[in-house]
Design a protein around this motif. Structure first.
Motif, PDB file in Angstrom:
ATOM      1  N   ASP A  10       0.860  -1.183   0.000  1.00 46.76           N
ATOM      2  CA  ASP A  10       0.000   0.000   0.000  1.00 46.76           C
ATOM      3  C   ASP A  10       0.896   1.231   0.000  1.00 46.76           C
ATOM      4  O   ASP A  10       1.582   1.506   0.979  1.00 46.76           O
ATOM      5  N   THR A  64      -0.397   4.306  -0.839  1.00 45.58           N
ATOM      6  CA  THR A  64      -1.279   5.477  -0.875  1.00 45.58           C
ATOM      7  C   THR A  64      -0.940   6.488   0.210  1.00 45.58           C
ATOM      8  O   THR A  64      -1.266   7.668   0.086  1.00 45.58           O
ATOM      9  N   SER A 118      -1.875  10.133  -4.751  1.00 45.41           N
ATOM     10  CA  SER A 118      -1.555   9.082  -5.702  1.00 45.41           C
ATOM     11  C   SER A 118      -1.105   7.837  -4.948  1.00 45.41           C
ATOM     12  O   SER A 118      -1.182   7.770  -3.730  1.00 45.41           O
ATOM     13  N   SER A 151      -0.851   3.316  -4.902  1.00 45.21           N
ATOM     14  CA  SER A 151      -1.596   2.120  -5.294  1.00 45.21           C
ATOM     15  C   SER A 151      -1.819   1.212  -4.100  1.00 45.21           C
ATOM     16  O   SER A 151      -1.106   1.298  -3.084  1.00 45.21           O
ATOM     17  N   ARG A 152      -2.811   0.352  -4.229  1.00 45.29           N
ATOM     18  CA  ARG A 152      -3.065  -0.708  -3.256  1.00 45.29           C
ATOM     19  C   ARG A 152      -3.084  -2.020  -4.023  1.00 45.29           C
ATOM     20  O   ARG A 152      -3.757  -2.136  -5.053  1.00 45.29           O
ATOM     21  N   LEU A 174      -4.543   4.953  -7.545  1.00 47.52           N
ATOM     22  CA  LEU A 174      -5.311   6.121  -7.133  1.00 47.52           C
ATOM     23  C   LEU A 174      -5.344   7.232  -8.167  1.00 47.52           C
ATOM     24  O   LEU A 174      -6.218   8.076  -8.137  1.00 47.52           O
ATOM     25  N   ASN A 221     -12.852   6.662  -3.731  1.00 51.22           N
ATOM     26  CA  ASN A 221     -11.687   6.111  -3.049  1.00 51.22           C
ATOM     27  C   ASN A 221     -11.735   4.585  -3.060  1.00 51.22           C
ATOM     28  O   ASN A 221     -12.812   3.991  -2.940  1.00 51.22           O
TER      29      ASN A 221
END
Length: 238
Positions: free
Chosen positions: A173, A175, A182, A184-185, A206, A214
């Motif tokens: 993660d 984020t 910005s 990512s997960r 994101l 979200n």
């Protein structure tokens, strides 16, 4: 297949068809018998694959496949119902393929996940089932997934109990590392049950989200992966 968060629509690996080679025979027609048995095996295999589901295993097999069946369409054969509440829109053109090979059978699906009203994908989900018919995947599976956090910077890897013989959850993660919203997960659940392996991967970026879209928390995602992977394996096991 290892996680590739930068390429959510990566195709599953393709392999060329294996050509059976009769064993060298001594006097008495041993080679001829090998050719005969190869021909009989080809006929039986063709009949088994005539239906919509690939039937794997049987008496005399050394592979520990435990009755699993690789579906002709993993997108409809796999379970990802837990993600539907967050992403109710269906992907009209998912990426899917299958592989039939004497060494391994494989079924793969990649889906675009969409929230209500989304035109483009808000996240991605892949599912892949491999039936290893010639080689025990256990040692390499453990080496790859148990130590994933050591070999890939920024990823967490932890064992998961209650699914198959062994399972590992790999996640990342990013984020919270940027003030611009910005990042990512990402999460993969990798499961081995005998000589069968299953991987289910979620990824969200994101930069593709509006402020009111979200992505779900990583803890929610990992819970969904565990639930749906268990449901998929139960569905595909005879």
């Amino acid at each position: 297949m290892q996680p590739q968060p930068g390429n959510p629509y990566a195709q599953a690996p393709q392999y060329g068809p294996a050509v059976p080679v009769p064993a060298a025979g001594g006097r008495g027609g041993g080679a001829g018998k090998a050719v005969l048995w190869a021909a009989v095996g080809a006929v039986v295999a063709s009949a088994a694959w005539a239906g919509g589901v690939f039937l794997i295993g049987g008496k005399g097999d050394s592979a520990d496949l435990r009755g699993y069946k690789a579906p002709a369409d993993m997108c409809s054969g796999g379970d990802y119902s837990s993600f539907k509440s967050e992403y109710p829109q269906d992907d009209g053109s998912p990426t899917k393929n299958t592989l039939k090979n004497p060494a391994m059978d494989e079924s793969y699906c990649s889906l675009a996940l969409k929230k209500t009203g989304s035109t483009y994908a808000d996240a991605y989900l892949t599912m892949q089932l491999d039936l290893h018919r010639k080689t025990n995947p256990g040692p390499e599976f453990t080496a790859t997934w148990k130590n994933y956090g050591d070999s890939h910077t920024g990823y967490d890897a932890s064992p998961v109990s209650g699914i198959g013989d062994e399972a590992y959850l790999v996640s990342q993660d990013t984020t919270g590392s940027s003030s611009s919203g910005s990042g990512s997960r990402y999460a993969t659940l990798a499961v081995r049950d005998g000589w069968v392996t299953y991987e289910m991967t979620y990824s969200a970026y994101l930069t593709s989200y509006d402020q009111d879209k979200n992505p779900p928390s990583l803890s929610n995602v990992t819970g969904w992966l565990k639930k749906d992977a268990a449901a998929t394996l139960g569905k595909l096991k005879g």
